[in-house]
Design an enzyme around this catalytic site. Structure first.
Site, PDB file in Angstrom:
ATOM      1  N   HIS A 148      20.684  15.702  31.205  1.00 46.37           N
ATOM      2  CA  HIS A 148      21.015  15.435  29.789  1.00 46.37           C
ATOM      3  C   HIS A 148      21.699  14.158  29.847  1.00 46.37           C
ATOM      4  O   HIS A 148      21.579  13.335  29.048  1.00 46.37           O
ATOM      5  CB  HIS A 148      21.785  16.505  29.311  1.00 46.37           C
ATOM      6  CG  HIS A 148      20.980  17.452  28.220  1.00 46.37           C
ATOM      7  ND1 HIS A 148      20.705  18.500  28.737  1.00 46.37           N
ATOM      8  CD2 HIS A 148      20.636  17.441  27.084  1.00 46.37           C
ATOM      9  CE1 HIS A 148      19.621  19.201  27.992  1.00 46.37           C
ATOM     10  NE2 HIS A 148      19.771  18.439  26.895  1.00 46.37           N
ATOM     11  N   GLU A 161      15.186  13.987  30.471  1.00 50.60           N
ATOM     12  CA  GLU A 161      15.344  15.564  29.899  1.00 50.60           C
ATOM     13  C   GLU A 161      13.938  15.708  28.902  1.00 50.60           C
ATOM     14  O   GLU A 161      13.625  16.868  29.083  1.00 50.60           O
ATOM     15  CB  GLU A 161      16.584  15.656  28.986  1.00 50.60           C
ATOM     16  CG  GLU A 161      16.842  16.807  28.063  1.00 50.60           C
ATOM     17  CD  GLU A 161      16.423  16.507  26.883  1.00 50.60           C
ATOM     18  OE1 GLU A 161      16.331  15.560  26.425  1.00 50.60           O
ATOM     19  OE2 GLU A 161      16.162  17.702  26.106  1.00 50.60           O
TER      20      GLU A 161
END
Lengths: 339, 533
Positions: A307, A10
């Site tokens: 994430h 991420e």
């Protein structure tokens, strides 16, 4: 020392926050390099500095590289220090992300800690306060944690200036949590919040939700906020099931029709209801660390986001836990944490 | 955090920052927006406001506290009768700056120029450019379409960077005027030199008689002559022009006509009347540098002009008047020139009533540091960019400049060239230790083989004439160099090290001082005697 590449996965502030949380929890120092390297404004921004500051104070840490725009940070945690703390975050940065940084380590301390957090409380791209309050924290409490939050006033983007308190009572160990099914849905509720804006925005949002929500008797509520420092509009839909409550949020913006805001929240809620997975994308992110603290648990989520996978990698660098990800089917992933 | 605190100084924008009610958040307000950038953290904001905007100031203060709790806002009252009056705004701001305690060791300053009247913005620029505000300019701009969620852009402009040199040079002239006004030249420290200047000042004001400035090339004769002229003019001792010529550049017919002028047709090529420098200097000051180079005919004419205030231009029937004051410069021993028949004794007698010896740079070591500062100021004046030495660079350069290795054969000309080169090559307005190291190499190279110490050994000052006569040329040259080194070295050991720098590398026991002492003793000389101790 553990070295984290801040640009992997991420590649944003999440890696930093998770690393800080895990370092405080484990007492292991770490160095993070290439912080937000690929971003338009690389390095530490103000909101990240506030998270570092909170972690440094509570974790009694030694830190270097904690300057604006810094791409490298070394963090050496000391003994966790409970007590009363206040942190204010500028630029309407998310105050809930500051909580997210320090909360996992505070769950296992032996004394009570009170946090007063100021800044944005209802931000896109961060867990909004209603989600914390109604979805995430009840699950933490089920694991044995004693965390309560209270909103004094909301803070909306871009003005910020919201304020809430969080009280963390010591409970010792956390229990494992398994959320592989959600059970039957008991209720669906929709709330439209307006601050310094005409109330009919909220009315239009709720009337669209009333027409389109595939639920017979949704509970609809308009909240006219008078305490906030700046204008704001938020719609959130709660889906309360047997085993958990999920919250889906959408944000009003200048020039965006109220109906469109309502549609956004609806779309997410409907997708969730249609899928069998009990845990939505954002909740999955939040649950990983507490499960790792507890040393065990599992859940099924509908989305495996970058994430989440990045978070798993960071956890593996700090803790000797086994995290397995199994694809159960379309839009269904099982994540298991075992020590 | 070990970073310096960031302090912004700017005006409360009476129009741009204005706004009441929730609607104000839908408007781009520069002072608030600049605290909303996630990559700019303002620790303190000195917000200058006028009394009638007190209420607005309060709103902006509270809004900044909301969007940026890290920022401490200080409302500072400044009052103008007319914010469009340049003189008034400048004066008020100038006073404000003078009274503000800048802490540049711990704080960094940005001067916000987006708000305030255009006049206020120009004044802020001028005060920053002239380093009264020790900071950089901060310019903010709204996003293309403001929807309340984007603070726009900000730009930090460092006027010290060379890319802004062209803008700055436009103001360099004005800056120089005030510098000259505030600063009466270089703050020299050498007591002998200061005394010399005091004498010159007295003479310059009290007398119209010629002056003779003696000294080596680059000692500053020309600059001093110009300053004497300015002083005389300021004290109303004269009112004409400053006319300057180096006599070494005057040859043959041109010499005569350049100095004394000619009438049309005086010689081939004389197609017009030419007044000549002496006439141009009427009621002013004529500086004849290298006067020893002047031809005998010109010397005769000059003497006449000095005595009678009249002379005859080439080819003219009538004499021309000119009442000028003369300063002559020379690096020659004019008495010797007289003995050799190259200089008129009567002219020398006329011009050496007031003779001043200007020492070379290496005899004015205490003045090296103030002269560096002066050269930097001059560089800033010419190029519009302020150059500073880092502390370490300054230390290293001074150490070299004051050492015996620095012979400064070109005197102030060398120092000027050295500072100009370092200032030109300095990146970002900073002279670093590396720049200094490079310059030391350049200077050392330029002095190699200059023969300076040999020729100017000044043996006649340390030996009796009969001793000197008894020396072979072979010994004279060597001893002259040894004496020159001894004069500039601080200690006997330092002199020894310099003189035996190569052979000492090969020796087990290096006692250079002893070697030198023995060498000097052969000529009946001692260290103490040489240093006048």
């Amino acid at each position: 020392m553990i070295t984290i590449d801040g640009s992997f996965g991420e590649g944003g502030g999440q890696i930093l926050r998770s690393s800080l949380a895990l370092s405080m929890m484990t007492g292991k120092p770490f160095k993070i390099e290439k912080i937000r390297a690929g971003r338009q404004k690389p390095g530490l921004l103000r909101q990240h500095l506030t998270a570092v500051k909170a972690a440094t104070e509570i974790g009694q840490a030694e830190v270097s590289g904690d300057t604006l725009g810094s791409k490298e940070l070394v963090f050496r945690p000391g003994k966790m220090q409970s007590g009363s703390y206040s942190f204010a975050i500028g630029t309407a940065g998310s105050a809930t992300l500051v909580l997210q940084t320090v909360l996992p380590a505070l769950l296992t301390t032996t004394e009570k800690t009170e946090l007063t957090l100021e800044g944005g409380t209802h931000n896109p791209a961060a867990p909004p306060f209603p989600f914390l309050e109604k979805s995430f924290l009840p699950l933490l409490r089920r694991m044995g944690a004693n965390v309560t939050v209270e909103l004094e006033r909301p803070g909306f983007f871009p003005v910020g200036g919201g304020k809430f308190t969080a009280v963390i009572e010591p409970t010792g160990m956390l229990n494992r949590l398994d959320l592989c099914e959600r059970g039957t849905i008991h209720e669906q509720r929709a709330t439209a919040l307006v601050a310094m804006l005409p109330t009919d925005i909220a009315d239009r949002e709720l009337s669209l939700i009333a027409r389109r929500l595939e639920w017979k008797n949704p509970v609809l509520k308009t909240e006219n906020v008078t305490t906030s420092r700046g204008p704001g509009n938020v719609v959130f839909i709660e889906v309360e099931s047997e085993h958990l409550t999920e919250v889906f949020t959408a944000f009003g913006e200048k020039g965006k029709r109220a109906e469109l805001v309502a549609e956004e929240a609806l779309k997410e809620a409907k997708q969730y209801v249609r899928s069998e997975a009990p845990v939505g994308e954002y909740l999955a992110d939040q649950l990983l660390l507490p499960l790792a603290v507890a040393g065990g648990g599992s859940f099924v989520t509908s989305v495996l986001s970058e994430h989440t996978t990045t978070n798993i990698e960071v956890i593996r660098r700090f803790l000797a836990v086994h995290i397995t990800v199994t694809e159960l089917g379309k839009r269904s992933w099982k994540i298991e944490v075992a020590s | 955090m070990n970073q310096k605190k960031l302090v912004v100084i700017g005006f409360l924008g009476a129009t741009l920052d204005a706004g009441k009610g929730p609607g104000r958040w839908e408007k781009w307000r520069p002072s608030v927006a600049l605290c909303q950038h996630d990559n700019l953290l303002v620790d303190r904001f000195e917000l200058l406001y006028q009394e009638k905007f007190t209420e607005l100031g309060q709103v902006v203060l509270e809004d900044i506290a909301t969007v940026s709790p890290e920022t401490q806002v200080e409302l500072k009252l400044v009052n103008f009768q007319d914010p469009w009056d340049f003189e008034e705004v400048y004066a008020v701001l100038f006073e404000w700056v003078r009274g503000y305690e800048f802490d540049v060791d711990h704080e960094e300053y940005l001067i916000h120029i987006t708000t305030g009247t255009h006049v206020a913005q120009i004044c802020l620029f001028l005060l920053t450019e002239s380093h009264h505000f020790p900071g950089k300019l901060l310019q903010t701009a709204p996003p293309k379409r403001y929807r309340g969620d984007d603070p726009g852009t900000f730009t930090i402009i460092d006027l010290d960077l060379s890319k802004y040199g062209r803008i700055a040079s436009r103001f360099a002239q004005e800056q120089q005027e005030s510098l000259t006004f505030l600063k009466s030249g270089i703050e020299t420290r050498d007591p002998a030199f200061n005394k010399l200047i005091e004498q010159i000042e007295k003479v310059a004001i009290a007398s119209k008689a010629p002056m003779l400035l003696m000294g080596p090339t680059g000692a500053g004769k020309s600059r001093l002559a110009k300053r004497i002229y300015e002083l005389k003019r300021a004290r109303h001792v004269l009112e004409g022009r400053f006319v300057e010529v180096n006599c070494a550049t005057l040859r043959g017919d041109t010499a005569m006509s350049t100095l004394f002028g000619h009438v049309k047709g005086a010689f081939t090529g004389a197609v017009n009347n030419r007044p000549g420098l002496l006439r141009q200097a009427n009621h002013g000051l004529l500086f004849l540098d290298e006067i020893g180079e002047l031809g005998l005919d010109e010397q005769a004419m000059l003497l006449r002009a000095l005595e009678d205030k009249t002379f005859l231009p080439m080819g003219a029937d009538h004499e021309t008047d000119s009442d000028f004051q003369l300063i002559a410069g020379t690096n020659r021993d004019l008495h010797r020139s007289v003995a050799e028949g190259k200089f008129r004794e009567d002219l020398l007698a006329r011009i050496n009533l007031w003779t001043f010896h200007l020492p070379g740079l290496k005899d004015r070591r205490a003045d090296i540091e103030p002269n560096i500062a002066y050269e930097l100021d001059e560089f800033a004046r010419r190029n519009g960019s302020q150059i500073v030495f880092t502390n370490e660079a300054r230390r290293q350069f001074l150490k070299f400049a004051l050492s015996a290795e620095a012979v400064w054969s070109g005197n102030f000309r060398d120092l000027n060239a050295a500072v100009t080169r370092m200032a030109t090559l300095a990146e970002g307005g900073r002279v670093t230790p590396e720049d200094v190291a490079d310059e030391i190499k350049r200077l050392t190279r330029s002095w190699q083989g200059s023969g300076e110490p040999v020729q100017r050994g000044g043996l006649e000052q340390v030996l009796e004439p009969e001793q000197l006569a008894a020396l072979d040329r072979f010994d004279r040259v060597q001893l002259a160099d040894v004496v020159a080194v001894c004069r500039t070295a601080a200690t006997l050991s330092e002199a020894g090290r310099l003189l035996f720098s190569t052979s000492r590398e090969r020796k087990k026991n290096t006692n250079d001082a002893d070697r030198l002492r023995k060498y000097l003793a052969r000529f009946g000389l001692s260290w103490n005697a040489l240093k006048g101790i």
